[in-house]
Scaffold this motif. Structure first.
Motif, PDB file in Angstrom:
ATOM      1  N   ARG C 109       5.087 -26.944  15.815  1.00 61.83           N
ATOM      2  CA  ARG C 109       3.782 -26.321  16.004  1.00 61.83           C
ATOM      3  C   ARG C 109       3.924 -24.865  16.409  1.00 61.83           C
ATOM      4  O   ARG C 109       4.893 -24.464  17.023  1.00 61.83           O
ATOM      5  N   LYS C 110       2.902 -24.091  16.052  1.00 55.74           N
ATOM      6  CA  LYS C 110       2.917 -22.689  16.430  1.00 55.74           C
ATOM      7  C   LYS C 110       2.647 -22.553  17.920  1.00 55.74           C
ATOM      8  O   LYS C 110       1.998 -23.407  18.524  1.00 55.74           O
ATOM      9  N   LYS C 112       0.589 -20.766  19.501  1.00 54.40           N
ATOM     10  CA  LYS C 112      -0.818 -20.787  19.926  1.00 54.40           C
ATOM     11  C   LYS C 112      -1.372 -22.207  19.963  1.00 54.40           C
ATOM     12  O   LYS C 112      -2.212 -22.517  20.800  1.00 54.40           O
ATOM     13  N   ASP C 113      -0.874 -23.081  19.074  1.00 58.34           N
ATOM     14  CA  ASP C 113      -1.370 -24.453  19.094  1.00 58.34           C
ATOM     15  C   ASP C 113      -0.834 -25.219  20.293  1.00 58.34           C
ATOM     16  O   ASP C 113      -1.539 -26.002  20.909  1.00 58.34           O
ATOM     17  N   ASP C 117      -3.368 -26.650  23.107  1.00 60.65           N
ATOM     18  CA  ASP C 117      -3.365 -28.049  23.520  1.00 60.65           C
ATOM     19  C   ASP C 117      -3.472 -28.177  25.032  1.00 60.65           C
ATOM     20  O   ASP C 117      -4.198 -29.021  25.548  1.00 60.65           O
ATOM     21  N   ARG C 130     -11.491 -25.003  20.711  1.00 62.25           N
ATOM     22  CA  ARG C 130     -10.184 -24.503  20.346  1.00 62.25           C
ATOM     23  C   ARG C 130     -10.217 -23.001  20.125  1.00 62.25           C
ATOM     24  O   ARG C 130      -9.308 -22.277  20.480  1.00 62.25           O
ATOM     25  N   TYR C 134      -8.154 -19.911  22.011  1.00 63.79           N
ATOM     26  CA  TYR C 134      -7.313 -18.863  21.424  1.00 63.79           C
ATOM     27  C   TYR C 134      -7.620 -17.511  22.058  1.00 63.79           C
ATOM     28  O   TYR C 134      -6.720 -16.718  22.329  1.00 63.79           O
ATOM     29  N   ASN C 153       1.451 -16.567  16.599  1.00 64.31           N
ATOM     30  CA  ASN C 153       1.455 -17.158  15.257  1.00 64.31           C
ATOM     31  C   ASN C 153       2.845 -17.572  14.780  1.00 64.31           C
ATOM     32  O   ASN C 153       3.039 -17.844  13.606  1.00 64.31           O
TER      33      ASN C 153
END
Lengths: 279, 260, 326
Positions: C109-110, C112-113, C117, C130, C134, C153
């Motif tokens: 996963r990136k 940012k994800d 989370d 979400r 960000y 990213n």
């Protein structure tokens, strides 16, 4: 030994192993009590319901389903194991060699592996089987399955081997004077053994499934019955529409049980071998 | 530059990959190392010091340039490893977990040109273990995962005591152990050096260690040797901006570092 | 001001594969005020990492609390389920910065994800979407002076070790925790990267993102520059606990003295000094040890040291676990 003890603590493993080895023992020893020579002979009327003399009834040719299923089970296991052994051996050799050697050889082997993975193996299986009008035997089907599934083993073994390669104990073995063969045999294979074994189990399961599927659509072995062939013949004779459940269910259940047992074994082994999943 | 060097490198480069992915791990280095010298190759991670050590060890063949051991190219690895041996960084990953420690120490004798009898090998293993203060009975039948990090590191040293090489390449031999054990390991290495007249090459990021043990220090950065000389010069009076930065970045007790 | 973090006679054990009880941490006590940085130092295997789990109240078998209490703002973390701790304590009250940034970040996963989370999981009740998370992230990463867009990213593998570790620190402190426990946050990095990461931590402290921290490392010189107070751990116990100045410049416990004496540094005169080398290894913690745990290796041990277990006593204004220290 500690490993086996850990495995035996897992109920999943115990159930899977009992089911699977029970099936194997049955397939090996049942012929001593049930005469398989007459498996292909007409012994009664068409589609007799299960009864005292024919426990699971008869098929459209009046053959005893108990004998047919036993013969089919033996064939399916044979195909599964042969395909599994072939896929595992080829996959492991290619994977270890490529992963350990690296460089151009690895690139080429890797390209082949990926090529084989991209080609839909089941389609190849169908095409090749269909082109083999004559002499489509159990062994040939098994070899075909093995020849199309080895890349999965190769890819995962390669990943493991190439990560092992950079470990210091390999460098140490080299400056201890070990040659490539000794390094693979003593310093790589032991680390991969449990993993390869798990992949082997999955290959056996998928071998059995592939054979059933290919036989189900009528491209199975000509020289023998297998569980898939039984299903195919029942389907062709319209067993499904006529409510002849004993033509479909027993064979399907046997396939499901074997594959399910293998999945259970594989899953529980992952829990034991992979410390991260260990609770 | 020493005359009659044990190692001599002339414009040695070691490249990996090709095209866009080309990595110049070692980039045109030239140096000589004299017999019996203690050298430290110091640099940050990815500076190429470990790769250079592997070239010296003969595990990698340089992509270009001349690398000589006693005036000869390294053509036969086995002959080279009879003389030149190594201690690696992570003692845990150095041993095969499927064999006992003792079996693996005995395995090492395969590289020696002089073939010893089983009894001689056992004797030498025992003596090597005692040299690093381990009672042979204590590791009898033990597997690598049954020992602590410090003990494992000493097993790697015992291997060197048993093989008695002419050159030792020590790649971060003390990075996994605490200060007291580190001093302990250095004691053993110095004892080895005195006994065997060994040449030692330390590969380390620890300039304090390099300053303490070496006759000369090489500072590496992006594959190049940017500064070399005696410790008092390199560590206390650095000229290269890389060395100055490196020394500046180390938190020392008596020195100002970053302020909170 | 009252203590924000209190640890009272904490003892922890875990069960080995053979069912043996390993007493990894014994009788650790300290309390921290808001704004304090406590350094804990000791060699590998001394129980530092076990202690970290205990301090967060995160008891996942085979780790169990033996006795003692840990309190954050007076709220006890003992006898709670891992789920309870994860959802109610971690990230917001106590957050942890792990050692291996690579293991801490999901490689598929990136960045940012991974970060989003964390926000979404903890702020669900507040209804953060979400997208909003960000924005929150960008704001925070900009604060660190990082190359925000590129890092957010990227997949973990595309970042340098330093960027990864800074991302982990950024993510761990997103929700402004009251307490941060940093477990060897720079041990896997080289000195130059270590300096960058420490600078970032100082930056966060200055910007009041968090103010209280426990910093665990095996590197004493680093603690001298980072910590207000230092606890030295040996074989599961605090053997000395005092201010950074006291521990580094005037150690009183024989083990601390040995540690300081074994330091090697590139400073004039250091080549002539003989570093203190101690033979042997810490005792196995599978048995209850009756005597002083360092006695085996102690250069100034007396015959009776092995007979009596040592209690904490005050020596020259700090706690020392040695009856002969002066």
């Amino acid at each position: 030994m500690k490993l086996l003890r850990n495995l035996l603590k897992s109920p999943m493993f115990v159930i899977g192993a009992v089911l699977f080895f029970g099936t194997i023992l049955f397939a090996i020893f049942a012929p001593f009590f049930i005469d398989l020579k007459t498996a292909m002979d007409r012994v009664g009327g068409q589609y007799l319901e299960p009864s005292g003399s024919f426990w699971l009834g008869t098929d459209d040719l009046g053959r005893d389903y108990v004998k047919l299923l036993l013969q089919g089970l033996r064939s399916s296991l044979y195909v599964g194991f042969l395909a599994g052994v072939l896929a595992t051996t080829v996959g492991t050799l290619v994977g270890i060699y490529g992963g350990f050697k690296g460089g151009i050889i690895d690139d080429i082997l890797n390209m082949f592996t990926n090529l084989f993975i991209v080609i839909p193996s089941f389609v190849v299986l169908i095409l090749v089987s269909a082109s083999l009008e004559q002499g489509r035997s159990l062994t040939i089907i098994a070899l075909l399955i093995g020849a199309t599934t080895w890349p999965w083993t190769a890819r995962s073994v390669r990943a493991q081997a190439s990560s092992l390669k950079s470990r210091d104990h390999i460098s140490l073995a080299r400056i201890n004077g070990a040659n490539t063969l000794q390094i693979i045999y003593k310093h790589i294979l032991p680390y991969l053994a449990s993993y390869v074994f798990m992949v082997f189990i999955m290959q056996v399961a998928s071998g059995i499934l592939s054979e059933s599927a290919i036989s189900m659509i009528g491209l199975g072995p000509m020289d023998n019955v297998s569980l898939g062939v039984i299903l195919n013949q029942a389907k062709n004779a319209g067993a499904l529409g006529d409510g002849i459940w004993w033509g479909i269910f027993p064979a399907s259940i046997i396939i499901t049980v074997i594959v399910f047992a293998l999945f259970l074994i594989n899953n529980s082994m992952e829990g034991v071998f992979n410390p991260r999943l260990r609770k | 530059m020493p005359t009659n060097p044990i190692f001599s490198a002339k414009n040695v480069s070691m490249h990996f990959g090709h095209g866009k992915k080309l990595v110049k791990a070692v980039d045109d280095v030239t140096f000589d190392i004299a017999d019996g010298e203690i050298i430290s190759i110091v640099g940050g991670s990815g500076c190429g010091k470990s790769v250079l050590a592997k070239v010296m060890l003969g595990l990698y063949k340089q992509t270009s340039g001349e690398f000589k051991y006693h005036g000869n190219d390294i053509t036969n690895q086995r002959d080279h490893w009879n003389d030149v041996q190594s201690v690696f960084q992570d003692p845990f990953s150095c041993f095969n977990q499927f064999f006992t420690i003792r079996a693996q120490l005995k395995d090492a004798f395969g590289i020696l040109k002089t073939k010893l009898t089983k009894e001689e090998i056992d004797q030498r293993v025992d003596r090597a273990l005692l040299a690093v203060n381990v009672t042979p009975a204590d590791i009898e039948g033990k597997y690598p995962f049954e020992l602590s990090g410090g003990q494992m590191q000493r097993m790697l040293l015992a291997r060197i005591f048993a093989l008695r090489p002419k050159v030792l390449l020590a790649d971060e031999p003390t990075s996994m152990v605490d200060a007291c054990v580190r001093a302990n390991i250095l004691d053993y290495l110095m004892k080895l050096k005195q006994e065997l007249g060994m040449t030692i090459v330390f590969v380390t990021h620890d300039i304090g260690l390099a300053y303490y043990v070496s006759d000369r220090i090489f500072i590496m950065h992006e594959g190049k040797i940017v500064e070399s000389g005696v410790p008092d010069e390199v560590a206390l009076n650095p000229k290269s901006p890389v060395t100055i930065q490196l020394i500046d970045d180390i938190p020392e007790i008596h020195k100002e570092w970053i302020k909170r | 001001m009252s203590a924000i973090f209190e640890v009272e006679n904490l003892s922890l054990h875990y069960l080995s594969r053979w069912g043996q009880k390993i007493h990894a941490v014994t009788d650790v006590s300290f309390s921290m005020k808001k704004g304090e940085i406590l350094g804990i130092a000791g060699e590998s295997g001394c129980g530092k990492s076990t202690l970290v789990n205990g301090l967060m109240g995160l008891f996942i078998p085979p780790l169990y609390p033996t006795s003692g209490d840990v309190r954050v703002n007076g709220e006890s973390l003992m006898n709670r389920t891992p789920q309870d701790i994860r959802s109610n304590i971690l990230s917001r009250k106590v957050s942890m910065i792990p050692q291996g940034a690579f293991n801490a970040l999901n490689p598929t996963r990136k960045v940012k994800d991974i970060a989003a989370d964390v926000i979404v999981a903890h702020l669900q009740k507040g209804g953060v979407t979400r997208k909003e998370s960000y924005d929150l992230l960008r704001e925070r990463f900009d604060l660190f002076g990082m190359d925000t867009e590129r890092i957010l990213n990227s997949f973990p593998i595309q970042l340098t070790a330093g960027e990864r570790q800074r991302s982990v620190i950024g993510i761990s402190t997103l929700l402004n925790p009251q307490m941060v426990i940093a477990d060897e946050p720079t041990s896997a990095l080289d000195v130059s990267t270590q300096k960058v990461v420490i600078k970032m931590i100082f930056d966060l402290l200055e910007k009041n993102i968090f103010s209280t921290m426990i910093f665990i490392t095996h590197e004493l010189p680093l603690l001298r520059h980072v910590a207000d107070n230092i606890g030295i751990m040996y074989a599961g116990e605090f053997v000395e606990y005092g201010t950074a100045e006291q521990i580094v410049f005037d150690p009183r416990h024989p083990y601390t003295k040995a540690l300081m004496g074994a330091m090697l540094s590139a400073e004039p005169g250091q080549r002539e000094k003989k570093p203190v080398a101690i033979e042997g290894a810490p005792p196995s913690l599978a048995k209850i040890i009756s005597g002083c745990r360092f006695a085996e290796r102690c250069p100034s041990a007396r015959p009776d040291c092995k007979l009596r277990s040592q209690a904490i006593r005050m020596v020259a204004g700090r706690q020392v676990r040695c009856e002969y220290a002066d």
